[in-house]
Design an enzyme around this catalytic site. Structure first.
Site, PDB file in Angstrom:
ATOM      1  N   GLU B  86      46.226  34.815  89.032  1.00 44.35           N
ATOM      2  CA  GLU B  86      45.696  36.036  89.639  1.00 44.35           C
ATOM      3  C   GLU B  86      46.663  37.184  89.405  1.00 44.35           C
ATOM      4  O   GLU B  86      46.543  38.240  90.007  1.00 44.35           O
ATOM      5  CB  GLU B  86      45.397  35.847  91.130  1.00 44.35           C
ATOM      6  CG  GLU B  86      46.572  35.413  91.958  1.00 44.35           C
ATOM      7  CD  GLU B  86      46.259  35.571  93.440  1.00 44.35           C
ATOM      8  OE1 GLU B  86      45.489  34.760  93.946  1.00 44.35           O
ATOM      9  OE2 GLU B  86      46.796  36.495  94.063  1.00 44.35           O
ATOM     10  N   CYS B 118      43.992  30.622  93.852  1.00 39.27           N
ATOM     11  CA  CYS B 118      44.962  29.561  93.551  1.00 39.27           C
ATOM     12  C   CYS B 118      44.348  28.380  92.813  1.00 39.27           C
ATOM     13  O   CYS B 118      45.046  27.434  92.477  1.00 39.27           O
ATOM     14  CB  CYS B 118      45.634  29.081  94.830  1.00 39.27           C
ATOM     15  SG  CYS B 118      46.515  30.388  95.692  1.00 39.27           S
ATOM     16  N   HIS B 241      47.389  21.453  97.306  1.00 39.95           N
ATOM     17  CA  HIS B 241      47.837  22.842  97.189  1.00 39.95           C
ATOM     18  C   HIS B 241      48.806  23.191  98.328  1.00 39.95           C
ATOM     19  O   HIS B 241      48.621  22.777  99.472  1.00 39.95           O
ATOM     20  CB  HIS B 241      46.632  23.790  97.195  1.00 39.95           C
ATOM     21  CG  HIS B 241      47.022  25.233  97.219  1.00 39.95           C
ATOM     22  ND1 HIS B 241      47.825  25.784  96.251  1.00 39.95           N
ATOM     23  CD2 HIS B 241      46.748  26.228  98.102  1.00 39.95           C
ATOM     24  CE1 HIS B 241      48.010  27.063  96.540  1.00 39.95           C
ATOM     25  NE2 HIS B 241      47.371  27.359  97.653  1.00 39.95           N
ATOM     26  N   ASN B 273      54.937  29.557  97.649  1.00 42.33           N
ATOM     27  CA  ASN B 273      53.577  29.318  97.149  1.00 42.33           C
ATOM     28  C   ASN B 273      53.409  30.009  95.807  1.00 42.33           C
ATOM     29  O   ASN B 273      53.373  31.235  95.737  1.00 42.33           O
ATOM     30  CB  ASN B 273      52.557  29.856  98.159  1.00 42.33           C
ATOM     31  CG  ASN B 273      51.116  29.684  97.689  1.00 42.33           C
ATOM     32  OD1 ASN B 273      50.863  29.069  96.658  1.00 42.33           O
ATOM     33  ND2 ASN B 273      50.188  30.235  98.458  1.00 42.33           N
TER      34      ASN B 273
END
Ligand SMILES: [Zn+2]
Lengths: 138, 352
Positions: B86, B118, B241, B273
Site C-alpha cells: 500500500e 495488508c 498477520h 507491523n
C-alpha cells in the site's frame, strides 16, 4: 537530468553493469566502447558481483540540490573484486563507522527525486556487508 | 467449501526477507505524544524505519534477490513479478517493472502491482500459485512489502513499520515447501481505509478487532483446516498477520494454537507491523527454522477486509536453500536506533 538519459543508464545504475573485453578479459565500469588496455573493440556486457572494499572516502555535509535529505552522507571509492574502482555513496552506515578496507556490498537505493512531481531515480550504493549475505546487488 | 488448489503441484522454491536497519522505540513515540503515560501498554517494543533512500522498490529488490538466490534459478526464468503493497512509490507507474528490471527478470515477464491493504502480499502469492499451477509458467515472483505511515500522534504510529518478504513460486519437485491448499475469506468491512491523495489512513478503532481481524482470520483458518481435514496439532508452526503483539497471540489461542507454534514467526514486537509484508515476513522466519516434514500455516489479513490461509509442507530442500541468503532474524538483529526527530525528518513529517 533528462528522462531519456536516465532511462539509457538503467542497467548500469540498477545492476552495476559494465563491460568486459573478450580479447584480454579486462572489466570496465562505467561501460566502454574500446578496451583501454588492449584497444580491442569486442566488448560484452558484464555485471559486477557487487562486492568490494573501501579504498578511500569523504563525508559530505553540504549536499548538492536534491541530496539534502541524506546529509551527512559518505561518498567512497570502492575497489570491486574484479579490480575496478568505482565512486559511490555509502548507505546504512554512520560516517564515524566507516574505515579504509571495510568490506562493502552493492545495494539498490534511491539516488534522489526530481522534485515532488518528477521521477524517482534509483541506483547502486554500497553498505557494510551483512551477516549471511552472498554479497552484491541484484 | 472445498480447498483451493492448482491442477499442477506447486510450492515455494525460494524465499527472502528484508527489514531496514533503523528502529524507533515505542517508548520514544509515547514520550513525545503521551508524556510516557501509556508506557505500560505499548503495542510493540520498537518498529523498523526505512532509511531516507529506501522505499518499497528498493526493499522489494533486496528481498526478491534473496528469494532468487535461495531458489537458485536464473532471473530470466521468472515469468511474473507481482508486488503487493500500500506504499508503491508512484501513484501511476508500476513497482513491478522496476523490480523486474533491477533483478534481470525483464523483459519477458508479466509485472503488476497489487493492492489490498495488508493482504496484498499473500494475494500476490495466490496469483503466482495460480500462474505456475496452471502450467503457464514455471516460476513466478510474489512480493509483500511496505513502508507504512501513521499520522503523527495516532495510535498507528507506534506500529506502522517497513519491511516484507518475497517468494519464488515454482514446481513442487523443486520446492522447499509444497502447497497443500489455500482458503480465502473476504467481506466488505470498513475497518481501515485511505482515500486518494490522503497521506494517512483512517481507522475505526475498536472496529478493527472482532469484526475485522479476528472474524476473517478465524474463518479463513478454520475453512482451510476443515477442507484439508487438519487440526492445529498437525502444524509445526503458524503465522497470523501481526498488527501488534496482542492480536496474533489472541487469534492463535482462539484457534487452538499454542504460543510455541507461533513463536518463530512472531516478529512484530521487534519490527512493528510491516503491513503487506507482515505475514509473509513472519512466514520467512518460520521457514528459517523449519525442518523437513513440518506442516506450516500462513494466514494473512487485510483491512477492507479479508484473509488468505495457506498450508505448506516443508521438504528436505530447505536445508540447502536456507543458507544461500541472510536469515530473517539477521535482519531483525541488524538494528540502529533513531530518535523521533531523525524519524520525522526522514519520513518527511515536517512541511518546510
Ligand atoms: Zn582488452
Amino acid at each position: 537530468m533528462d528522462i531519456p538519459r536516465n532511462w539509457r543508464l538503467r542497467e548500469q545504475r540498477y545492476r552495476l553493469q559494465g563491460t568486459r573485453c573478450t580479447a584480454c578479459g579486462e572489466c570496465h565500469f562505467p561501460p566502454r566502447h574500446v578496451c583501454p588496455r588492449c584497444k580491442g573493440r569486442a566488448l560484452e556486457p558484464y555485471r559486477f558481483a557487487g562486492r568490494g572494499t573501501v579504498y578511500s572516502y569523504t563525508v559530505i555535509y553540504q549536499a548538492p540540490e536534491g541530496f539534502e535529505q541524506y546529509v551527512p552522507y559518505v561518498v567512497a571509492l570502492v575497489d570491486l573484486e574484479e579490480g575496478v574502482r568505482v565512486t559511490a555513496q555509502l548507505t546504512d552506515v554512520d560516517p564515524e563507522e566507516v574505515t579504509i578496507g571495510m568490506p562493502v556490498e552493492m545495494v539498490l537505493r534511491k539516488l534522489g527525486e526530481e522534485g515532488e512531481r518528477g521521477l524517482i531515480l534509483y541506483g547502486y550504493k554500497f553498505r557494510p556487508r551483512i551477516e549471511g549475505s552472498a554479497g552484491g546487488g541484484p | 467449501m472445498s480447498v483451493m488448489k492448482p491442477v499442477r503441484e506447486v510450492g515455494i522454491v525460494g524465499y527472502g526477507a528484508y527489514i531496514p536497519r533503523y528502529r524507533l522505540a515505542a517508548e520514544e513515540i509515547s514520550r513525545l505524544w503521551r508524556g510516557g503515560q501509556d508506557a505500560g501498554a505499548l503495542p510493540v517494543k520498537e518498529k523498523s524505519v526505512p532509511g531516507p533512500d529506501e522505499d518499497t522498490v528498493t526493499m522489494a529488490v533486496e528481498a526478491a534477490q534473496n528469494a532468487l538466490r535461495r531458489a537458485n534459478v536464473p532471473p530470466e526464468a521468472i515469468r511474473a513479478v507481482w508486488v503487493g503493497s500500500e506504499s508503491h512509490p508512484y501513484a501511476v507507474k508500476p513497482t513491478g517493472t522496476l523490480v523486474a528490471q533491477a533483478l534481470g527478470i525483464a523483459p519477458a515477464t508479466l509485472a503488476a502491482d497489487l493492492e489490498f491493504a495488508c493482504k496484498a502480499g499473500s494475494e500476490a502469492v495466490q496469483a503466482a500459485v495460480a500462474l505456475v499451477g496452471s502450467g503457464m509458467a514455471d516460476y513466478a515472483l510474489a512480493v509483500g512489502m511496505d513502508t507504512a505511515q501513521g499520522r503523527p500522534g495516532d495510535a498507528l504510529e507506534y506500529t506502522a513499520a517497513a519491511g516484507g518478504a518475497a517468494y519464488v513460486i515454482g514446481p513442487a519437485d523443486e520446492a522447499v515447501a509444497v502447497l497443500e491448499g489455500s482458503y480465502s475469506y473476504v467481506t466488505d468491512t470498513p475497518d481501515f481505509f485511505r482515500r486518494a491523495h490522503q497521506h494517512y489512513p483512517e481507522h475505526a478503532n475498536r472496529f478493527t478487532g472482532e469484526p475485522a481481524y479476528f472474524h476473517h482470520i478465524v474463518n479463513a483458518a478454520r475453512g482451510l483446516m476443515e477442507a484439508l481435514g487438519l487440526t492445529p496439532e498437525d502444524f509445526a508452526g503458524a503465522v497470523f498477520h501481526q498488527p501488534n503483539v496482542k492480536f496474533p497471540r489472541k487469534v492463535a489461542r482462539e484457534l487452538g494454537f499454542s504460543p510455541d507454534q507461533i513463536r518463530a514467526g512472531l516478529l512484530v514486537g521487534e519490527v512493528g507491523n510491516t503491513y503487506a509484508g507482515s505475514s509473509l515476513l513472519g512466514f520467512s522466519a518460520l521457514l528459517d527454522e523449519a525442518r523437513p516434514g513440518d506442516r506450516l500455516l500462513l494466514v494473512s489479513f487485510g483491512s477492507g477486509a479479508g484473509s488468505d490461509a495457506m498450508s505448506f509442507v516443508v521438504t528436505e530442500r530447505i536445508e540447502a536453500a536456507r543458507d544461500r541468503a541472510p536469515r530473517t532474524r539477521a535482519y531483525v538483529a541488524r538494528r540502529a536506533p533513531v530518535d523521533y526527530a531523525t524519524y520525522a525528518r526522514w519520513r518527511r513529517k515536517f512541511t518546510v
